[in-house]
Design a protein around this motif. Structure first.
Motif, short mmCIF file in Angstrom:
data_model
loop_
_atom_site.label_atom_id
_atom_site.label_comp_id
_atom_site.label_asym_id
_atom_site.label_seq_id
_atom_site.Cartn_x
_atom_site.Cartn_y
_atom_site.Cartn_z
N LEU A 5 0.80 -1.26 0.05
CA LEU A 5 -0.03 -0.19 -0.01
C LEU A 5 0.72 1.47 -0.06
O LEU A 5 0.46 2.26 -0.64
N THR A 6 2.14 1.40 0.70
CA THR A 6 2.79 2.12 1.00
C THR A 6 3.63 2.57 -0.62
O THR A 6 3.55 3.79 -1.11
N LEU A 7 3.94 1.60 -1.25
CA LEU A 7 4.41 1.66 -2.50
C LEU A 7 3.47 2.21 -3.66
O LEU A 7 3.88 3.10 -4.43
N SER A 8 2.30 1.65 -3.50
CA SER A 8 1.32 2.25 -4.43
C SER A 8 1.06 3.86 -4.35
O SER A 8 0.71 4.60 -5.09
N SER A 9 1.11 4.22 -2.80
CA SER A 9 0.94 5.77 -2.64
C SER A 9 2.01 6.47 -3.24
O SER A 9 1.94 7.65 -3.74
N ASN A 10 3.28 5.90 -3.25
CA ASN A 10 4.33 6.45 -3.41
C ASN A 10 4.41 6.56 -4.96
O ASN A 10 4.96 7.69 -5.34
N ILE A 11 3.88 5.74 -5.68
CA ILE A 11 3.76 5.77 -7.11
C ILE A 11 2.79 6.75 -7.82
O ILE A 11 2.82 7.40 -8.82
N ARG A 12 1.78 6.69 -7.12
CA ARG A 12 0.42 7.44 -7.35
C ARG A 12 0.64 8.74 -7.57
O ARG A 12 0.34 9.41 -8.37
N LYS A 13 1.23 9.44 -6.94
CA LYS A 13 1.64 10.80 -6.72
C LYS A 13 2.28 11.26 -7.97
O LYS A 13 2.00 12.25 -8.74
N VAL A 18 2.96 13.49 -13.47
CA VAL A 18 3.21 13.09 -14.94
C VAL A 18 2.03 13.30 -16.01
O VAL A 18 2.00 13.87 -17.00
N LEU A 19 0.71 12.60 -15.57
CA LEU A 19 -0.31 12.67 -16.52
C LEU A 19 -0.68 14.16 -16.58
O LEU A 19 -1.23 14.64 -17.69
N GLY A 20 -0.72 14.87 -15.54
CA GLY A 20 -1.00 16.31 -15.58
C GLY A 20 -0.10 17.17 -16.38
O GLY A 20 -0.59 17.74 -17.16
N LEU A 21 1.04 16.74 -16.21
CA LEU A 21 1.98 17.43 -17.10
C LEU A 21 1.87 17.31 -18.73
O LEU A 21 1.58 18.03 -19.64
N LEU A 22 1.44 15.71 -19.04
CA LEU A 22 1.50 15.57 -20.38
C LEU A 22 -0.08 16.06 -20.85
O LEU A 22 -0.30 16.53 -21.92
#
Length: 563
Positions: A5-13, A18-22
Motif C-alpha cells: 500500500l505504501t509503494l502504491s501511494s508513493n507511485i500514485r502521486k 506526469v499525467l497532469g504534465l502531459l
C-alpha cells in the motif's frame, strides 16, 4: 500488505503529476495550433481585403474608356460610312489611344458582331474580320448598353477582362460596340513576387487568376452540367481537368500542398478571392508558440516546485505565481500588438508606391485624353472632374503625411454641411448600392467651423463607413447623416439601426487597436484617429447608445465660426 500500500501511494502521486504534465502539454499544443490559425486567419483577412480592393481598382481603372471611345467621330464614321479612309483612321486612333491608356487591345464591332477596326490591325493576329458576337460582353452591350466579361482570347489565346460599350447614332439606333481588353497578369504577378498566395475564381467557381499556375481554369467546386455547357457556349477557357483543388472548410488542398484560405468577394464582379497561407507556415508558427508555451510551462513547474520547497505555499508564493501569470499574459498581448504595428508600418511604407505613382500616371492620362478630345465638351467635363478628384487625392496624401509626422495641420474656415455632402458623394461613388441607405438632414444655411477640410472629410467618411459596415447584413438598413446648430457649436451626427456597440467595449471604443468590428475587419485605429482630428480642431467626438429602431449615434461637436 502495508508495504504494498505504501509503494502504491508513493507511485500514485508522481504518476498523477506526469499525467497532469502531459495533459498540460496537450492543452498547450492545441492552444498553440488554434492561436496560430487565428493569427494567420486575421492576417489573411487583411491580405484578402487589400487584394479585393486592388482588384476592384484594377477592374474599374479604365471603365470610362469605352464610353469615351464610343463618342469618337472616327469610330462613328467607320461604322456609318465604312470607307477605307474611315477604317484606317479608326485603326490608327484605336492603336494610339490603346498604347497611351495601358490597355491590352481595343476594337470596334458592327451590330452583327464582326470586327471593323482594331488596335492590332497591322499584326498577324489582327481581330479585323473576326466575329465575336458569341461573347457575353457583346450581347450585354447590345441589350443593356454596356457589358463586361473575363475569358481567354479566341484569337490571341491571351486571357483578359473585356469592357464593352454600345454605340448609337443621333436617332438612338444601334451602330455597333466598342470593346477594351485589360490584361490582369501584372496584378497577379505583384502577389507572386511578394510571396502572397492568391486565387481569383469567376461566377462559375473556376480559377481565372492564381499565384499557383497549376490550378488555372480548375473549378474549386464540381461544376454542374449546365455550368459546363455555359462555359463551352461562351468559350471562356479550356477547363483544367488535370488538377482538382479540394476545399474543406478554410483549408484548400492542391495536390500535396495544403493552404489555409480566407474568402472575400469583389464588389465589381461576381468573383471570389481566396487569400492563401501555406500550412507549413502555420505549423511553424504553431511550433514557435508551442515552444514558448512549453518553456512557460516548464518555468511554471520548476518555479512551483522551488517555491513549494522554500515557502511552503505561503502568501508570498501565491503572489509570485500570480505576478508570473500576469507577465506571461502581458507578453502575449504585446506579441499581438507588435504584429498589428508591424502591419501598419508595412502599409505606411507602401503608400508612396501604391498611390503617388498611379496618381501621376492618372494625371498624365487625363492630360493626354484632354488633348485628344479638346473639342468634346462631355469628355472635357469628365476630365475636369477627374482632375479635381486627383487633386483631392493628392491633398489627402499630403495632409495625412503631415498628420503622421505630427506637424501642424493647416485649418481654415469651412462649411461643415459641404463636408457632409462631399463625404456622402464619395460613399455613393465607392459603395453605390450600400450608400442608398444614407439619409441626410442638413440645414439650409451655412454651418461654418474652423478645421482642416480634408481631415474632416476623412472623419465623416470613417463614421459613414462604420455605419455601412454595421448595417450591411440588415434587410432594411437606415443611416442618418445630420447637421444641427446648438448654442455656440455645430454638431454633425451619424446614426444607424445596426446592432450597436457592446457595452463591454464602449469604454475603449476610441482607444488604438480597440474595435467593435470582428478582428479581420480593421485594426481599431479609425475612431482613435477621428477623435484626434476632431480634438485638434477644438471639438469632441462621442458615442451614444440609442433606443430602437436606431442603436448607435456618433456625434462630432465643433465650435461655430461665424466671423
Amino acid at each position: 500488505m502495508s508495504g504494498t500500500l505504501t509503494l502504491s501511494s508513493n507511485i500514485r502521486k508522481p504518476l498523477i503529476g506526469v499525467l497532469g504534465l502531459l495533459l498540460a502539454l496537450l492543452v498547450i499544443a492545441c492552444g498553440s495550433w488554434w492561436l496560430a490559425c487565428s493569427l494567420s486567419t486575421r492576417m489573411l483577412r487583411a491580405q484578402g481585403a487589400q487584394a479585393t480592393a486592388d482588384l476592384d481598382q484594377e477592374l474599374t481603372r479604365l471603365r470610362f474608356f469605352p464610353r469615351v471611345l464610343a463618342g469618337d467621330p472616327r469610330l462613328e464614321a467607320a461604322l456609318s460610312r465604312g470607307l477605307p479612309s474611315d477604317i484606317l483612321a479608326a485603326n490608327t486612333a484605336l492603336d494610339r489611344i490603346t498604347r497611351q491608356s495601358g490597355a491590352a487591345f481595343s476594337f470596334l464591332m458592327d451590330t452583327a458582331g464582326f470586327t471593323v477596326a482594331a488596335s492590332n490591325f497591322d499584326q498577324p493576329s489582327s481581330f479585323i474580320g473576326k466575329n465575336y458576337g458569341f461573347r457575353p460582353y457583346f450581347r450585354r452591350a447590345m441589350d443593356e448598353g454596356a457589358g463586361t466579361f473575363y475569358a481567354v482570347g479566341a484569337t490571341t489565346g491571351q486571357p483578359g477582362y473585356f469592357l464593352a460599350q454600345s454605340m448609337v447614332d443621333d436617332t438612338g439606333a444601334q451602330q455597333g460596340v466598342v470593346v477594351v481588353k485589360l490584361d490582369l497578369e501584372d496584378f497577379i504577378q505583384r502577389y507572386r513576387t511578394t510571396q502572397k498566395g492568391l486565387v481569383v475564381a469567376d461566377d462559375l467557381g473556376v480559377v481565372i487568376l492564381s499565384t499557383e499556375p497549376a490550378i488555372l481554369y480548375a473549378p474549386l467546386v464540381p461544376l454542374s452540367p449546365d455550368a459546363q455547357a455555359l462555359s463551352r457556349e461562351q468559350r471562356r477557357y479550356a477547363l483544367n481537368a488535370q488538377t482538382q483543388p479540394r476545399k474543406n472548410g478554410p483549408w484548400l488542398a492542391m495536390g500535396a500542398r495544403v493552404f489555409l484560405s480566407v474568402q472575400t468577394e469583389s464588389e465589381v464582379e461576381a468573383w471570389s478571392l481566396l487569400a492563401l497561407h501555406r500550412r507549413g507556415d502555420v505549423l511553424n508558427r504553431a511550433g514557435g508558440l508551442l515552444a514558448m508555451g512549453g518553456a512557460g510551462l516548464l518555468i511554471a513547474v520548476l518555479g512551483g516546485l522551488l517555491v513549494r520547497l522554500q515557502l511552503q505555499y505561503s502568501s508570498v508564493l501565491r503572489r509570485k505565481v500570480a505576478e508570473k501569470s500576469r507577465q506571461l499574459q502581458a507578453a502575449q498581448r504585446q506579441v499581438i500588438a507588435d504584429e498589428n504595428l508591424a502591419f501598419i508600418g508595412r502599409m505606411s511604407a507602401a503608400i508612396s508606391h501604391e498611390i503617388n505613382q498611379p496618381l501621376a500616371s492618372l494625371r498624365f492620362n487625363l492630360a493626354t485624353l484632354s488633348k485628344l478630345h479638346d473639342q468634346d465638351e462631355d469628355v472635357q467635363s469628365i476630365v475636369a472632374q477627374s482632375k479635381n478628384t486627383a487633386s483631392r487625392i493628392a491633398r489627402v496624401i499630403e495632409t495625412l503625411r503631415l498628420f503622421a509626422r505630427r506637424k501642424e495641420v493647416v485649418s481654415d474656415k469651412l462649411d461643415l454641411s459641404a463636408v457632409a455632402r462631399t463625404a456622402q458623394r464619395v460613399m455613393s461613388e465607392e459603395r453605390p448600392r450600400a450608400s442608398e441607405a444614407i439619409r441626410t438632414e442638413l440645414p439650409s444655411g451655412a454651418t461654418m467651423v474652423r478645421a482642416n477640410d480634408v481631415l474632416m472629410q476623412q472623419v465623416t467618411i470613417n463614421l459613414l463607413t462604420n455605419a455601412l459596415d454595421a448595417t450591411k447584413a440588415l434587410e432594411n438598413p437606415d443611416i442618418e447623416l445630420r447637421i444641427e446648430t446648438e448654442a455656440a457649436h455645430v454638431v454633425l451626427s451619424v446614426t444607424d439601426n445596426g446592432p450597436g456597440v457592446e457595452a463591454s467595449i464602449q469604454g475603449d471604443l476610441f482607444t488604438p487597436f480597440a474595435s467593435a468590428k470582428p478582428m479581420y475587419k480593421g485594426l481599431g485605429l479609425g475612431l482613435s484617429l477621428a477623435r484626434s482630428i476632431v480634438e485638434d480642431a477644438g471639438g469632441t467626438l462621442t458615442y451614444t447608445p440609442q433606443e430602437a429602431p436606431f442603436k448607435s449615434r456618433f456625434m462630432v461637436r465643433l465650435p461655430a465660426h461665424d466671423d
